[in-house]
Enzyme design. Structure first.
Site, short mmCIF file in Angstrom:
data_model
loop_
_atom_site.label_atom_id
_atom_site.label_comp_id
_atom_site.label_asym_id
_atom_site.label_seq_id
_atom_site.Cartn_x
_atom_site.Cartn_y
_atom_site.Cartn_z
N SER A 86 0.82 -1.21 0.00
CA SER A 86 0.00 0.00 0.00
C SER A 86 0.87 1.27 0.00
O SER A 86 1.70 1.43 -0.89
CB SER A 86 -0.92 -0.08 1.22
OG SER A 86 -1.86 0.93 1.21
N ASP A 115 -9.40 -5.13 -5.17
CA ASP A 115 -8.76 -4.15 -4.29
C ASP A 115 -9.42 -2.79 -4.42
O ASP A 115 -9.53 -2.24 -5.52
CB ASP A 115 -7.27 -4.06 -4.65
CG ASP A 115 -6.43 -3.43 -3.56
OD1 ASP A 115 -6.95 -2.56 -2.84
OD2 ASP A 115 -5.27 -3.82 -3.43
N HIS A 122 -7.42 -5.52 -0.83
CA HIS A 122 -6.26 -4.86 -0.23
C HIS A 122 -5.63 -5.64 0.94
O HIS A 122 -4.41 -5.80 0.99
CB HIS A 122 -6.69 -3.48 0.25
CG HIS A 122 -5.58 -2.49 0.28
ND1 HIS A 122 -4.96 -2.05 -0.86
CD2 HIS A 122 -4.97 -1.88 1.30
CE1 HIS A 122 -4.02 -1.18 -0.54
NE2 HIS A 122 -4.00 -1.07 0.78
#
Ligand SMILES: *[C@@H]1O[C@H](CO)[C@@H](O)[C@H](O)[C@H]1NC(C)=O
Ligand SMILES: *[C@@H]1O[C@H](CO)[C@@H](O)[C@H](O)[C@H]1NC(C)=O
Ligand SMILES: *[C@@H]1O[C@H](CO)[C@@H](O)[C@H](O)[C@H]1NC(C)=O
Length: 401
Positions: free
Chosen positions: A174, A344, A377
């Site tokens: 991320s 995601d 994610h």
């Protein structure tokens, strides 16, 4: 299916935390740092792994904690290079140990002969020291991810490189991918790097489709002066709870549904591990950092923090608009492993495509791209099958570099 992206994920993290703080799941707060044991004690040693605590001071005075897992459970001395693990936004080094050891990247790497180093970003629970500033001072929080690129990342890279005398592999998740890409685009750190694995890569944050996400960014940017006065963005704090309330009370926004659709999307989480998550995460960041990310959503580019004022930008950058980070400048021969997910919400597939387009001149044998259709994610750090799906291919890639 409704497409949810970017900042909605942040909000969801915040919902989780707001709910958790109401039910008093958090027994430790950030000010208790000195009273709590470090990550080695709380997360690593109890799993039967050796662990060392390290402190690294950045050029701008932040004192960051790092943990080293120098060998696997078997006790065998590592035969492979160091790997630096960099977590994402509102998280800390515990990101890599939320599951049991056979499912968690930090332990899997150690058991496969790598020398593992965990970074903890400034402002998170175990990295709140500073040579002159205290976290209760606004000046302590006067940073965005520009400073993570310029100071945190260069300090942790240099430290691992000095301690081990070796070039390192990097794994980012991320925001941990954005800061690395930004540094590489300035041709920084690459002299200390063997290769980089980017999980849920974040570079462009342009694909805003959810009303909630857009509303959040709008409110955030419209109220940025107020928010800068809050300076510490504490997901468990009152200011953030009020922001959520304001957003959720807007007509047409249903926060309950969003939460449901989010939890449905990560394919492979084990809900038994969510207690560990809630016990340790989420962590604080600077409000200025959140505003910087909201600017990326609004502007669709990757640039330095915008002071929204020509004179102030001039003062900081010597030009009226913030300088861009240009992803096409990432060295073409830098070995990159990039893994992204079809579900995601933060690292949207269309945004990843824009990043891939900017890497189109990359040497073919130096870029491995993996697409996990079912992953969202959190799957990249918490999925029960992440070892087979992502970490085994990642380690195979490292071994070739
Ligand atoms: C701020 O932090 C310092 C050192 O941690 C402490 O001595 C001081 O009392 C704190 N001030 C406030 C207003 O909380
Ligand atoms: C989920 O976690 C629990 C508790 O650690 C464990 O007993 C169970 O086997 C796990 N399930 C999967 C699919 O890994
Ligand atoms: C990035 O650099 C390339 C070539 O150096 C240039 O063509 C492009 O316009 C730049 N993009 C941005 C956003 O500055």
């Amino acid at each position: 299916m409704a497409k949810i992206s970017a900042s909605s994920l942040l909000l969801i993290l915040l919902f989780v935390s707001a709910a958790a703080s109401r039910t008093k799941i958090y027994s430790i707060n950030n000010e208790d740092v000195h009273a709590t044991d470090g990550i080695c004690k709380t997360m690593v040693e109890k799993q039967g792994y050796a662990c060392q605590e390290h402190l690294v001071t950045t050029q701008d005075g932040y004192i960051l904690s790092m943990q080293r897992i120098p060998k696997g459970q078997s006790g065998e001395v590592p035969d492979k290079p160091p790997v630096l693990l960099q977590h994402g936004l509102l998280m800390d080094g515990i990101t890599w140990m939320l599951n049991p050891p056979d499912q968690s990247l930090a332990f899997i790497l150690a058991d496969n002969g790598f020398d593992v180093w965990l970074a903890n970003t400034r402002g998170t629970r175990y990295s709140r020291g500073h040579t002159t500033l205290s976290p209760n001072k606004s000046a302590y929080w006067d940073w965005s991810w520009d400073q993570l690129v310029a100071y945190d990342l260069s300090a942790t890279f240099q430290y691992v490189s000095d301690q081990t005398g070796q070039k390192l592999h990097y794994v980012g998740h991320s925001l941990g991918t954005l800061i690395a890409l930004a540094a590489f685009s300035q041709e920084k750190l690459v002299n200390m790097l063997r290769s980089a694995a980017l999980l849920s890569p974040i570079a462009y944050l342009n694909q805003m489709s959810s009303l909630l996400a857009r509303t959040a960014v709008d409110i955030f940017l419209a109220e940025d002066l107020y928010w800068l006065g809050v300076y510490e963005f504490d997901p468990r704090g009152e200011a953030v709870a009020k922001l959520l309330e304001a957003i959720c009370n807007k007509p047409g926004i249903d926060c309950t549904d969003l939460m449901t659709s989010f939890t449905g999307q990560n394919c492979c989480l084990n809900s038994s591990n969510s207690d560990v998550f809630l016990e340790h995460e989420p962590q604080s960041t600077a409000t200025k950092n959140m505003i910087h990310i909201a600017q990326m959503v609004r502007n669709g580019n990757i640039a330095m923090f915008d002071y929204d004022d020509k004179d102030k930008n001039m003062e900081h950058y010597g030009q009226p608009t913030p300088p861009a980070y240009n992803m096409t400048n990432i060295p073409n021969d830098l070995p990159l492993f990039l893994s992204y997910g079809g579900k995601d919400m933060l690292s949207d597939v269309n945004d990843v495509q824009v990043l891939l387009d900017s890497l189109k001149d990359h040497d073919g044998d130096k870029l491995v791209v993996q697409f996990r259709e079912d992953y969202a994610h959190a799957d990249f750090v918490m999925a029960v099958n992440a070892k087979q799906a992502v970490y085994d291919p990642l380690m195979a890639f490292f071994k070739l570099q």
